[in-house]
Design a protein around this motif. Structure first.
Motif, PDB file in Angstrom:
ATOM      1  N   GLU A 241      33.987  29.310  26.481  1.00  0.00           N
ATOM      2  CA  GLU A 241      33.468  29.061  24.878  1.00  0.00           C
ATOM      3  C   GLU A 241      32.998  30.212  24.386  1.00  0.00           C
ATOM      4  O   GLU A 241      31.648  30.690  24.791  1.00  0.00           O
ATOM      5  N   ASP A 242      33.575  31.061  23.545  1.00  0.00           N
ATOM      6  CA  ASP A 242      33.063  32.551  23.239  1.00  0.00           C
ATOM      7  C   ASP A 242      32.624  32.301  21.553  1.00  0.00           C
ATOM      8  O   ASP A 242      33.116  32.046  20.906  1.00  0.00           O
ATOM      9  N   ARG A 243      31.209  32.437  21.742  1.00  0.00           N
ATOM     10  CA  ARG A 243      30.378  32.261  20.360  1.00  0.00           C
ATOM     11  C   ARG A 243      29.980  33.732  19.887  1.00  0.00           C
ATOM     12  O   ARG A 243      29.037  33.997  18.851  1.00  0.00           O
ATOM     13  N   ARG A 244      30.453  34.679  20.560  1.00  0.00           N
ATOM     14  CA  ARG A 244      29.915  36.238  20.038  1.00  0.00           C
ATOM     15  C   ARG A 244      30.296  36.466  18.738  1.00  0.00           C
ATOM     16  O   ARG A 244      29.623  37.248  18.161  1.00  0.00           O
ATOM     17  N   GLY A 245      31.271  36.011  18.139  1.00  0.00           N
ATOM     18  CA  GLY A 245      31.634  36.356  16.688  1.00  0.00           C
ATOM     19  C   GLY A 245      31.323  35.568  15.779  1.00  0.00           C
ATOM     20  O   GLY A 245      31.680  35.516  14.753  1.00  0.00           O
ATOM     21  N   MET A 246      30.256  34.585  16.213  1.00  0.00           N
ATOM     22  CA  MET A 246      29.888  33.541  15.157  1.00  0.00           C
ATOM     23  C   MET A 246      28.836  34.063  13.973  1.00  0.00           C
ATOM     24  O   MET A 246      28.740  33.597  12.964  1.00  0.00           O
ATOM     25  N   GLY A 247      28.115  35.122  14.368  1.00  0.00           N
ATOM     26  CA  GLY A 247      27.325  35.781  13.410  1.00  0.00           C
ATOM     27  C   GLY A 247      26.239  36.875  13.962  1.00  0.00           C
ATOM     28  O   GLY A 247      26.211  36.730  15.078  1.00  0.00           O
ATOM     29  N   ARG A 248      25.784  37.728  13.112  1.00  0.00           N
ATOM     30  CA  ARG A 248      24.949  38.713  13.755  1.00  0.00           C
ATOM     31  C   ARG A 248      23.717  38.200  13.702  1.00  0.00           C
ATOM     32  O   ARG A 248      23.175  37.362  13.043  1.00  0.00           O
TER      33      ARG A 248
ATOM     34  N   GLU B  73      36.713  46.274  21.215  1.00  0.00           N
ATOM     35  CA  GLU B  73      37.750  46.419  22.521  1.00  0.00           C
ATOM     36  C   GLU B  73      36.967  46.061  23.811  1.00  0.00           C
ATOM     37  O   GLU B  73      37.443  45.194  24.731  1.00  0.00           O
ATOM     38  N   ARG B  74      35.603  46.706  24.134  1.00  0.00           N
ATOM     39  CA  ARG B  74      35.168  46.433  25.045  1.00  0.00           C
ATOM     40  C   ARG B  74      34.580  44.770  25.269  1.00  0.00           C
ATOM     41  O   ARG B  74      34.666  44.091  26.154  1.00  0.00           O
ATOM     42  N   ASP B  75      34.192  44.247  24.105  1.00  0.00           N
ATOM     43  CA  ASP B  75      34.022  42.973  24.066  1.00  0.00           C
ATOM     44  C   ASP B  75      34.982  42.167  24.614  1.00  0.00           C
ATOM     45  O   ASP B  75      34.744  41.103  25.413  1.00  0.00           O
ATOM     46  N   GLU B  76      36.197  42.108  24.097  1.00  0.00           N
ATOM     47  CA  GLU B  76      37.385  41.764  24.341  1.00  0.00           C
ATOM     48  C   GLU B  76      37.863  41.634  25.833  1.00  0.00           C
ATOM     49  O   GLU B  76      37.982  40.882  26.683  1.00  0.00           O
ATOM     50  N   GLU B  77      37.596  42.980  26.376  1.00  0.00           N
ATOM     51  CA  GLU B  77      37.817  43.013  27.781  1.00  0.00           C
ATOM     52  C   GLU B  77      36.979  42.490  28.727  1.00  0.00           C
ATOM     53  O   GLU B  77      37.178  41.724  29.502  1.00  0.00           O
ATOM     54  N   TRP B  78      35.580  42.355  28.178  1.00  0.00           N
ATOM     55  CA  TRP B  78      34.298  41.708  28.985  1.00  0.00           C
ATOM     56  C   TRP B  78      34.824  40.161  29.017  1.00  0.00           C
ATOM     57  O   TRP B  78      34.775  39.459  29.975  1.00  0.00           O
ATOM     58  N   GLY B  79      35.314  39.794  27.852  1.00  0.00           N
ATOM     59  CA  GLY B  79      35.845  38.223  27.829  1.00  0.00           C
ATOM     60  C   GLY B  79      36.895  37.902  28.775  1.00  0.00           C
ATOM     61  O   GLY B  79      36.789  36.831  29.477  1.00  0.00           O
ATOM     62  N   GLN B  80      37.782  38.680  28.875  1.00  0.00           N
ATOM     63  CA  GLN B  80      38.848  38.670  29.850  1.00  0.00           C
ATOM     64  C   GLN B  80      38.290  38.677  31.265  1.00  0.00           C
ATOM     65  O   GLN B  80      39.085  37.638  32.054  1.00  0.00           O
TER      66      GLN B  80
ATOM     67  N   LEU C  57      31.660  27.840  30.570  1.00  0.00           N
ATOM     68  CA  LEU C  57      30.637  29.396  30.316  1.00  0.00           C
ATOM     69  C   LEU C  57      30.798  29.828  29.121  1.00  0.00           C
ATOM     70  O   LEU C  57      31.850  29.662  28.233  1.00  0.00           O
ATOM     71  N   VAL C  58      29.825  29.526  28.475  1.00  0.00           N
ATOM     72  CA  VAL C  58      29.341  30.260  26.949  1.00  0.00           C
ATOM     73  C   VAL C  58      28.927  31.567  26.897  1.00  0.00           C
ATOM     74  O   VAL C  58      28.105  32.322  27.418  1.00  0.00           O
ATOM     75  N   LEU C  59      30.038  32.301  26.200  1.00  0.00           N
ATOM     76  CA  LEU C  59      29.342  33.555  25.768  1.00  0.00           C
ATOM     77  C   LEU C  59      28.863  33.897  24.408  1.00  0.00           C
ATOM     78  O   LEU C  59      29.350  33.117  23.493  1.00  0.00           O
ATOM     79  N   PHE C  60      27.809  34.447  24.419  1.00  0.00           N
ATOM     80  CA  PHE C  60      27.015  34.392  23.190  1.00  0.00           C
ATOM     81  C   PHE C  60      26.275  35.904  22.812  1.00  0.00           C
ATOM     82  O   PHE C  60      26.493  36.852  23.798  1.00  0.00           O
ATOM     83  N   ARG C  61      25.856  36.123  21.799  1.00  0.00           N
ATOM     84  CA  ARG C  61      25.267  37.311  21.548  1.00  0.00           C
ATOM     85  C   ARG C  61      23.637  37.216  20.957  1.00  0.00           C
ATOM     86  O   ARG C  61      23.520  36.468  19.913  1.00  0.00           O
TER      87      ARG C  61
END
Length: 278
Positions: free
Chosen positions: A13-20, A62-69, A99-103
């Protein structure tokens, strides 16, 4: 580590793009978080409330995407390894965690948390929570970079999920509240070292089944295990290491139990609670 082109997990579950993060922003947040973790200081009070008011979607780099993959592939490997291992060695059916990805900050069934805590597992919702910027911090501030070092971190948190399925985590959490601080810390150390051992089991079986490891990968994991040892973190904070205050184990202990799991591939060899640690 051989991971590219491999199957990814559907349980991310990728929440990294939900907000700053609000306040000092992402860049400033990372500085605070990096200082907090590297120097062994809990800075979560400084970042609480940040990110709770999303300011629009954030475009992933692009680095975020690679880490997600990468995370997705490693999680898929843990699923494929632990399904037969837990059944064969403990007689239990494996249930895949999410696994939840967050920032920056995140809400879980265990409450609110910040990246200052590092990656963590919440038994209340059977989720692993991870800010992938932690991997960059490991490399830049802790001398523990490399893809297999990152995989070790993920496998360690999945190890806590295995403990939850076996009932160990519930017993530990119930016991710690009634123990004096020094004894509760010892129980915590045993819990963390067992998760390290389980990470080693995953690595052993992943190598046998998928040929995952490249030359030097185990060294990466060993450097990471040492870098997150309580003695190393306290020393890097300019403090004299105090074993009674350890909650995760020394760097040497973490390396030892990681390799016990890798060398044996057997959950029975991961009995940190009966190994004289307590």
């Amino acid at each position: 580590m051989q991971w590219r082109g491999r199957r990814g997990s559907s349980n991310v579950e990728d929440r990294r793009g939900m907000g700053r993060a609000g306040g000092i922003g992402i860049a400033g947040t990372l500085v605070v978080l990096g200082v907090g973790y590297f120097f062994g200081i809990d800075v979560s009070p400084l970042v609480q409330g940040m990110g709770q008011e999303p300011q629009g979607e954030v475009e992933l780099t692009e680095r975020d995407e690679e880490w997600g993959q990468f995370v997705s592939v490693v999680l898929a490997d843990t699923e494929e390894i632990w399904q037969p291992v837990l059944q064969d060695q403990a007689g239990l059916a494996y249930q895949d965690p999410t696994l939840v990805l967050f920032r920056g900050v995140v809400q879980s069934a265990c409450g609110g948390a910040s990246s200052a805590m590092g990656p963590f597992y919440c038994p209340g919702d059977q989720r692993v929570y991870l800010d992938t910027d932690f991997f960059d911090m490991m490399a830049e501030r802790m001398g523990a970079g490399g893809d297999f070092a990152a995989a070790y971190v993920i496998a360690h948190e999945v190890g806590h999920h295995v403990q939850n399925l076996t009932g160990v985590l519930g017993e530990v959490n119930a016991a710690r509240g009634s123990l004096p601080e020094a004894e509760a810390n010892l129980v915590s150390v045993a819990t963390e070292l067992q998760a390290d051992c389980y990470a080693g089991i995953w690595a052993r079986h992943a190598q046998e089944r998928f040929g995952t490891l490249d030359v030097g990968d185990l060294d990466e994991a060993m450097r990471a295990a040492a870098a997150v040892g309580d003695d190393v973190i306290q020393a890097n904070a300019g403090r004299t290491p105090v074993p009674d205050s350890f909650t995760h184990g020394s760097g040497a202990q973490r390396q030892e139990w990681l390799m016990r799991g890798f060398d044996s591939g057997d959950m029975r060899e991961c009995d940190t609670f009966g190994a004289g640690i307590l």
